[in-house]
Design a protein around this motif. Structure first.
Motif, PDB file in Angstrom:
ATOM      1  N   ASP A 135       0.817  -1.219   0.000  1.00  7.83           N
ATOM      2  CA  ASP A 135       0.000   0.000   0.000  1.00  7.83           C
ATOM      3  C   ASP A 135       0.848   1.265   0.000  1.00  7.83           C
ATOM      4  O   ASP A 135       0.474   2.278  -0.601  1.00  7.83           O
ATOM      5  CB  ASP A 135      -0.930   0.015   1.222  1.00  7.83           C
ATOM      6  N   LEU A 136       1.994   1.209   0.689  1.00  4.75           N
ATOM      7  CA  LEU A 136       2.857   2.389   0.805  1.00  4.75           C
ATOM      8  C   LEU A 136       3.922   2.451  -0.288  1.00  4.75           C
ATOM      9  O   LEU A 136       4.745   3.372  -0.285  1.00  4.75           O
ATOM     10  CB  LEU A 136       3.541   2.397   2.174  1.00  4.75           C
ATOM     11  N   SER A 137       3.924   1.458  -1.184  1.00  4.23           N
ATOM     12  CA  SER A 137       4.952   1.377  -2.240  1.00  4.23           C
ATOM     13  C   SER A 137       6.355   1.417  -1.640  1.00  4.23           C
ATOM     14  O   SER A 137       7.246   2.150  -2.092  1.00  4.23           O
ATOM     15  CB  SER A 137       4.777   2.520  -3.255  1.00  4.23           C
ATOM     16  N   VAL A 138       6.548   0.628  -0.597  1.00  7.61           N
ATOM     17  CA  VAL A 138       7.844   0.570   0.078  1.00  7.61           C
ATOM     18  C   VAL A 138       8.904   0.002  -0.869  1.00  7.61           C
ATOM     19  O   VAL A 138       8.655  -1.002  -1.550  1.00  7.61           O
ATOM     20  CB  VAL A 138       7.740  -0.311   1.346  1.00  7.61           C
ATOM     21  N   PRO A 139      10.082   0.627  -0.952  1.00  8.23           N
ATOM     22  CA  PRO A 139      11.166   0.042  -1.760  1.00  8.23           C
ATOM     23  C   PRO A 139      11.631  -1.272  -1.144  1.00  8.23           C
ATOM     24  O   PRO A 139      12.041  -1.300   0.014  1.00  8.23           O
ATOM     25  CB  PRO A 139      12.260   1.118  -1.716  1.00  8.23           C
ATOM     26  N   ILE A 140      11.547  -2.345  -1.896  1.00 11.79           N
ATOM     27  CA  ILE A 140      11.865  -3.673  -1.374  1.00 11.79           C
ATOM     28  C   ILE A 140      13.327  -4.008  -1.671  1.00 11.79           C
ATOM     29  O   ILE A 140      13.710  -4.092  -2.840  1.00 11.79           O
ATOM     30  CB  ILE A 140      10.955  -4.749  -2.002  1.00 11.79           C
ATOM     31  N   PRO A 141      14.156  -4.197  -0.665  1.00 11.65           N
ATOM     32  CA  PRO A 141      15.541  -4.598  -0.923  1.00 11.65           C
ATOM     33  C   PRO A 141      15.599  -5.898  -1.716  1.00 11.65           C
ATOM     34  O   PRO A 141      14.757  -6.787  -1.530  1.00 11.65           O
ATOM     35  CB  PRO A 141      16.119  -4.779   0.490  1.00 11.65           C
ATOM     36  N   ASP A 142      16.585  -6.006  -2.576  1.00 10.70           N
ATOM     37  CA  ASP A 142      16.677  -7.144  -3.486  1.00 10.70           C
ATOM     38  C   ASP A 142      16.745  -8.485  -2.757  1.00 10.70           C
ATOM     39  O   ASP A 142      16.305  -9.504  -3.298  1.00 10.70           O
ATOM     40  CB  ASP A 142      17.903  -6.999  -4.389  1.00 10.70           C
ATOM     41  N   ILE A 143      17.275  -8.512  -1.549  1.00  3.23           N
ATOM     42  CA  ILE A 143      17.394  -9.776  -0.828  1.00  3.23           C
ATOM     43  C   ILE A 143      16.029 -10.424  -0.594  1.00  3.23           C
ATOM     44  O   ILE A 143      15.908 -11.638  -0.474  1.00  3.23           O
ATOM     45  CB  ILE A 143      18.138  -9.584   0.520  1.00  3.23           C
ATOM     46  N   TYR A 144      14.966  -9.601  -0.568  1.00  2.00           N
ATOM     47  CA  TYR A 144      13.612 -10.145  -0.390  1.00  2.00           C
ATOM     48  C   TYR A 144      12.964 -10.524  -1.714  1.00  2.00           C
ATOM     49  O   TYR A 144      11.915 -11.181  -1.721  1.00  2.00           O
ATOM     50  CB  TYR A 144      12.710  -9.111   0.289  1.00  2.00           C
ATOM     51  N   GLY A 145      13.534 -10.087  -2.820  1.00  3.78           N
ATOM     52  CA  GLY A 145      12.894 -10.315  -4.104  1.00  3.78           C
ATOM     53  C   GLY A 145      11.743  -9.340  -4.298  1.00  3.78           C
ATOM     54  O   GLY A 145      11.894  -8.136  -4.108  1.00  3.78           O
ATOM     55  N   GLU A 146      10.585  -9.863  -4.651  1.00  5.61           N
ATOM     56  CA  GLU A 146       9.386  -9.058  -4.837  1.00  5.61           C
ATOM     57  C   GLU A 146       8.275  -9.571  -3.926  1.00  5.61           C
ATOM     58  O   GLU A 146       8.315 -10.714  -3.471  1.00  5.61           O
ATOM     59  CB  GLU A 146       8.906  -9.139  -6.287  1.00  5.61           C
ATOM     60  N   ILE A 147       7.298  -8.726  -3.670  1.00  7.16           N
ATOM     61  CA  ILE A 147       6.102  -9.166  -2.952  1.00  7.16           C
ATOM     62  C   ILE A 147       5.091  -9.635  -3.986  1.00  7.16           C
ATOM     63  O   ILE A 147       4.662  -8.863  -4.844  1.00  7.16           O
ATOM     64  CB  ILE A 147       5.504  -8.040  -2.095  1.00  7.16           C
ATOM     65  N   LYS A 148       4.751 -10.914  -3.916  1.00  5.31           N
ATOM     66  CA  LYS A 148       3.800 -11.516  -4.850  1.00  5.31           C
ATOM     67  C   LYS A 148       2.607 -12.074  -4.084  1.00  5.31           C
ATOM     68  O   LYS A 148       2.648 -12.232  -2.865  1.00  5.31           O
ATOM     69  CB  LYS A 148       4.473 -12.633  -5.656  1.00  5.31           C
ATOM     70  N   ARG A 149       1.561 -12.405  -4.824  1.00  6.50           N
ATOM     71  CA  ARG A 149       0.353 -12.961  -4.210  1.00  6.50           C
ATOM     72  C   ARG A 149       0.073 -14.346  -4.793  1.00  6.50           C
ATOM     73  O   ARG A 149       0.031 -14.531  -6.012  1.00  6.50           O
ATOM     74  CB  ARG A 149      -0.835 -12.037  -4.455  1.00  6.50           C
ATOM     75  N   LYS A 150      -0.132 -15.329  -3.921  1.00  7.99           N
ATOM     76  CA  LYS A 150      -0.475 -16.678  -4.347  1.00  7.99           C
ATOM     77  C   LYS A 150      -1.924 -16.716  -4.836  1.00  7.99           C
ATOM     78  O   LYS A 150      -2.701 -15.792  -4.573  1.00  7.99           O
ATOM     79  CB  LYS A 150      -0.283 -17.655  -3.180  1.00  7.99           C
ATOM     80  N   PRO A 151      -2.301 -17.782  -5.521  1.00  7.14           N
ATOM     81  CA  PRO A 151      -3.686 -17.889  -5.985  1.00  7.14           C
ATOM     82  C   PRO A 151      -4.723 -17.750  -4.876  1.00  7.14           C
ATOM     83  O   PRO A 151      -5.835 -17.264  -5.118  1.00  7.14           O
ATOM     84  CB  PRO A 151      -3.728 -19.290  -6.614  1.00  7.14           C
ATOM     85  N   ASP A 152      -4.372 -18.163  -3.654  1.00 13.26           N
ATOM     86  CA  ASP A 152      -5.329 -18.048  -2.543  1.00 13.26           C
ATOM     87  C   ASP A 152      -5.326 -16.671  -1.893  1.00 13.26           C
ATOM     88  O   ASP A 152      -6.034 -16.428  -0.922  1.00 13.26           O
ATOM     89  CB  ASP A 152      -5.061 -19.120  -1.480  1.00 13.26           C
ATOM     90  N   GLY A 153      -4.502 -15.737  -2.440  1.00 11.53           N
ATOM     91  CA  GLY A 153      -4.464 -14.379  -1.917  1.00 11.53           C
ATOM     92  C   GLY A 153      -3.354 -14.103  -0.937  1.00 11.53           C
ATOM     93  O   GLY A 153      -3.134 -12.950  -0.543  1.00 11.53           O
ATOM     94  N   THR A 154      -2.628 -15.132  -0.531  1.00 10.15           N
ATOM     95  CA  THR A 154      -1.558 -14.958   0.447  1.00 10.15           C
ATOM     96  C   THR A 154      -0.368 -14.220  -0.167  1.00 10.15           C
ATOM     97  O   THR A 154       0.113 -14.579  -1.248  1.00 10.15           O
ATOM     98  CB  THR A 154      -1.071 -16.325   0.969  1.00 10.15           C
ATOM     99  N   LEU A 155       0.093 -13.196   0.532  1.00  6.02           N
ATOM    100  CA  LEU A 155       1.264 -12.445   0.090  1.00  6.02           C
ATOM    101  C   LEU A 155       2.542 -13.124   0.567  1.00  6.02           C
ATOM    102  O   LEU A 155       2.575 -13.729   1.635  1.00  6.02           O
ATOM    103  CB  LEU A 155       1.206 -11.015   0.631  1.00  6.02           C
ATOM    104  N   TYR A 156       3.592 -13.005  -0.237  1.00 10.45           N
ATOM    105  CA  TYR A 156       4.881 -13.570   0.149  1.00 10.45           C
ATOM    106  C   TYR A 156       5.985 -12.821  -0.588  1.00 10.45           C
ATOM    107  O   TYR A 156       5.730 -12.146  -1.582  1.00 10.45           O
ATOM    108  CB  TYR A 156       4.946 -15.064  -0.183  1.00 10.45           C
ATOM    109  N   THR A 157       7.205 -12.928  -0.075  1.00 14.47           N
ATOM    110  CA  THR A 157       8.355 -12.380  -0.778  1.00 14.47           C
ATOM    111  C   THR A 157       9.027 -13.508  -1.542  1.00 14.47           C
ATOM    112  O   THR A 157       9.166 -14.625  -1.037  1.00 14.47           O
ATOM    113  CB  THR A 157       9.355 -11.728   0.190  1.00 14.47           C
ATOM    114  N   THR A 158       9.452 -13.227  -2.772  1.00 12.06           N
ATOM    115  CA  THR A 158       9.937 -14.282  -3.652  1.00 12.06           C
ATOM    116  C   THR A 158      11.321 -14.816  -3.275  1.00 12.06           C
ATOM    117  O   THR A 158      11.702 -15.893  -3.716  1.00 12.06           O
ATOM    118  CB  THR A 158       9.980 -13.788  -5.106  1.00 12.06           C
ATOM    119  N   LYS A 159      12.053 -14.076  -2.462  1.00 12.38           N
ATOM    120  CA  LYS A 159      13.353 -14.564  -2.002  1.00 12.38           C
ATOM    121  C   LYS A 159      13.294 -14.740  -0.486  1.00 12.38           C
ATOM    122  O   LYS A 159      12.506 -15.536   0.007  1.00 12.38           O
ATOM    123  CB  LYS A 159      14.469 -13.607  -2.414  1.00 12.38           C
TER     124      LYS A 159
END
Length: 346
Positions: free
Chosen positions: A251-275
């Motif tokens: 919501d805040l468009s926080v800059p995500i450090p590369d170590i976390y990858g990206e914030i993605k959403r699973k088919p069930d709606g759960t958010l996660y970081t790709t790394k």
């Protein structure tokens, strides 16, 4: 706050939790800065994604306070975000290598490392504590309680508590390295505390009870804002789950450090970081024994092979991981491609 009240707040809808965090943050700022209160300043202690999000959340509600970080402890991608956000750098009291060499390796968990430290450094003063660690019996000082959680689990007793074999008739091992929980104190806690005293300031922290462990116990016991004799702090995100934190970061468009990858959403709606899901000091081993591969040291090898080689072979982390049964030399399947037929059969 009792545990029922805390759990009830944890079950609030996301929007209600955001409103709760804003209310707690404003209350703390008012109490600390007003003349009939503490007449002091506030700051944010920043490390990884959680506290970066907290810093930007406070700015979004017009609480504009400085942010500090012992940034050198963090991954390079986190350091880059710190620079972009203008976070002030605080230096650790000792280098990471010197802390390990002098006090020992941070492994298993902070609480268990402290217990192993006591076993490895026996004195007359800690005799009762050592007895409780070995047996669970707390003696007079602990109200003669027996079978308590003070006892180390058998797995760790076998690997680390051979110093007490003669006293208890056991056949436990003695580790060829020291273990300690003191690293956080010298690398982060004391430097940040010193900065806070120098600037007459009290911190906002990005801690969440959902992370478990000692943090959960402290946040449930003391709530979001705590005004103690020796500790004054605000944890506006105390009732957040990981999902709440990631949603707020989006919501805040926080800059995500590369170590976390990206914030993605699973088919069930759960958010996660790709790394990485969690980060910390690059040489911290707390919780490494329960991580699936690729674990944090695997990811360090991929992102910074020279630093990985230094910690594993020159400082001795490889020996520590071998001792507690954590694989690290052979790459995990996820990082080396297809499984061989020999691995499949075994």
């Amino acid at each position: 706050m009792n545990i029922q009240d805390f759990l009830q707040k944890q079950s609030l809808p996301y929007e209600a939790k955001i409103a709760h965090a804003e209310l707690r943050a404003r209350e703390f700022y008012t109490e600390i800065t007003r003349y009939d209160g503490y007449n002091s300043n506030c700051h944010v202690s920043v490390g990884g994604l959680d506290s970066i999000t907290l810093y930007l959340f406070l700015q979004s509600i017009s609480i504009n306070v400085p942010a500090i970080s012992v940034s050198s402890l963090e991954d390079k991608s986190i350091q880059q975000v710190h620079k972009v956000l203008g976070i002030q750098t605080v230096k650790p009291l000792l280098s990471k290598t010197k802390v390990i060499q002098k006090y020992g390796f941070p492994v298993i968990s902070k609480a268990k490392a402290g217990k192993i430290d006591a076993i490895q450094n026996p004195t007359e003063k800690n005799a009762t504590v050592r007895h409780a660690i070995m047996t669970g019996d707390c003696g007079k000082q602990g109200g003669y309680r027996k079978g308590t959680r003070m006892r180390l689990p058998e797995k760790w007793l076998r690997l680390f508590c051979g110093h007490e074999n003669k006293r208890y008739g056991t056949e436990y091992k003695i580790a060829p390295f020291k273990v300690s929980s003191k690293c956080c104190y010298y690398l982060k806690e004391k430097p940040c505390d010193d900065w806070a005293k120098e600037h007459n300031s009290f911190p906002y922290l990005g801690l969440m009870a959902s992370e478990g462990g000692q943090r959960e116990n402290a946040l449930i016991a003391h709530g979001c804002n705590y005004y103690g004799k020796t500790t004054v702090r605000s944890c506006p995100f105390a009732i957040f789950t990981r999902q709440d934190l990631l949603q707020l970061a989006v919501d805040l468009s926080v800059p995500i450090p590369d170590i976390y990858g990206e914030i993605k959403r699973k088919p069930d709606g759960t958010l996660y970081t790709t790394k990485a899901q969690r980060t910390g000091c690059s040489m911290c081993g707390f919780g490494i024994h329960i991580e699936k591969r690729p674990h944090r040291f695997d990811r360090l090898k991929e992102s910074n092979p020279k630093e990985w080689h230094y910690w594993m072979y020159e400082v001795g982390w490889g020996e520590v991981l071998d001792w507690i049964g954590v694989e690290w030399e052979s790459p995990p399947y996820a990082m080396r491609g297809q499984m061989t037929i020999e691995e499949y059969v075994s």
